[in-house]
Design a protein around this motif. Structure first.
Motif, short mmCIF file in Angstrom:
data_model
loop_
_atom_site.label_atom_id
_atom_site.label_comp_id
_atom_site.label_asym_id
_atom_site.label_seq_id
_atom_site.Cartn_x
_atom_site.Cartn_y
_atom_site.Cartn_z
N VAL A 138 -18.85 -0.77 7.71
CA VAL A 138 -18.47 0.03 6.56
C VAL A 138 -17.18 -0.55 6.01
O VAL A 138 -16.21 -0.73 6.74
N GLY A 139 -17.20 -0.84 4.74
CA GLY A 139 -16.03 -1.42 4.11
C GLY A 139 -14.92 -0.40 3.96
O GLY A 139 -15.11 0.80 4.20
N PRO A 140 -13.78 -0.85 3.55
CA PRO A 140 -12.66 0.07 3.35
C PRO A 140 -12.97 0.99 2.16
O PRO A 140 -13.77 0.65 1.30
N PRO A 141 -12.32 2.14 2.13
CA PRO A 141 -12.56 3.04 0.99
C PRO A 141 -12.04 2.43 -0.30
O PRO A 141 -11.08 1.65 -0.30
N GLY A 142 -12.69 2.78 -1.39
CA GLY A 142 -12.26 2.28 -2.69
C GLY A 142 -10.97 2.95 -3.13
O GLY A 142 -10.54 3.98 -2.58
N GLU A 143 -10.36 2.39 -4.15
CA GLU A 143 -9.09 2.92 -4.65
C GLU A 143 -9.26 4.35 -5.15
O GLU A 143 -8.41 5.21 -4.89
N ASP A 144 -10.38 4.64 -5.82
CA ASP A 144 -10.62 6.00 -6.31
C ASP A 144 -10.70 7.00 -5.16
O ASP A 144 -10.16 8.11 -5.26
N THR A 145 -11.35 6.60 -4.08
CA THR A 145 -11.47 7.48 -2.92
C THR A 145 -10.11 7.78 -2.32
O THR A 145 -9.80 8.93 -2.00
N VAL A 146 -9.30 6.76 -2.18
CA VAL A 146 -7.96 6.94 -1.61
C VAL A 146 -7.14 7.88 -2.49
O VAL A 146 -6.47 8.78 -1.99
N LEU A 147 -7.20 7.69 -3.80
CA LEU A 147 -6.44 8.55 -4.71
C LEU A 147 -6.94 9.99 -4.66
O LEU A 147 -6.15 10.93 -4.63
N LEU A 148 -8.27 10.17 -4.65
CA LEU A 148 -8.82 11.52 -4.63
C LEU A 148 -8.48 12.24 -3.33
O LEU A 148 -8.06 13.39 -3.34
N VAL A 149 -8.61 11.54 -2.20
CA VAL A 149 -8.28 12.17 -0.91
C VAL A 149 -6.80 12.53 -0.86
O VAL A 149 -6.44 13.61 -0.40
N GLY A 150 -5.96 11.66 -1.36
CA GLY A 150 -4.53 11.97 -1.40
C GLY A 150 -4.23 13.19 -2.25
O GLY A 150 -3.41 14.03 -1.89
N ALA A 151 -4.92 13.30 -3.38
CA ALA A 151 -4.72 14.46 -4.26
C ALA A 151 -5.26 15.73 -3.60
O ALA A 151 -4.63 16.79 -3.65
#
Length: 169
Positions: free
Chosen positions: A91-104
């Protein structure tokens, strides 16, 4: 009737030996702790009979051995299934959108996160979420509205349509 004090005494006098025995049987300290804990739980349920058993510690060792054998059989089944299917894909690393959404999302109150997750990930209606959370539907509507509004603040580059900031029915 179970005698709590006699069980406590029995536990104190045997638990160290049985934990060492479980470790010898499994080779894993965590697994040994699990097996010994399960064995004592079973002993407690039957303490009325087991207290008069001629060798209650031997009974516990037998339970630990059988539990370990059961786990080995289950593990063998898992290994066999894994050998047939091969290892899972990386499984690749999470995308930038995923990281931003999870942080929010982490910045939202837990109830808002829960309502948003149930509504958008599980497609539950407001009424279903209200039943599950045991709150009025108006409360769920408020959580969803406030959660989406806060996400819009935290994710300024995301369009309103992407956050679905329309009225909740």
């Amino acid at each position: 009737m179970r005698d709590v004090n006699s069980f406590d005494d029995f536990y104190r006098s045997t638990s160290g030996r049985l934990l060492r025995y479980g470790y010898a049987v499994t080779g894993d300290p965590g697994e040994a702790q699990d097996l010994v804990q399960e064995a004592y739980a079973r002993a407690w349920r039957q303490w009325g009979k087991l207290a008069t058993h001629p060798a209650p510690e031997a009974w516990l060792r037998l339970v630990i051995s059988r539990l370990a054998a059961d786990r080995w059989r289950r593990l063998r089944g898992w290994r066999l299934a894994a050998s047939r299917t091969g290892p899972p894909d990386d499984v690749g690393p999470p995308g930038e959108d995923t990281v931003l959404l999870v942080g929010a999302l982490r910045q939202l109150p837990a109830r808002h996160r829960q309502a948003l997750a149930l509504h958008y990930l599980f497609d539950l209606s407001v009424e279903e979420i209200a039943r599950e959370a045991a709150v009025p539907t108006g409360t769920v509507k408020s959580w969803l509205s406030r959660g989406r509004a806060r996400l819009a603040e935290l994710l300024p580059g995301v369009a309103d349509e992407e956050l679905e900031v329309n009225d909740v029915a």
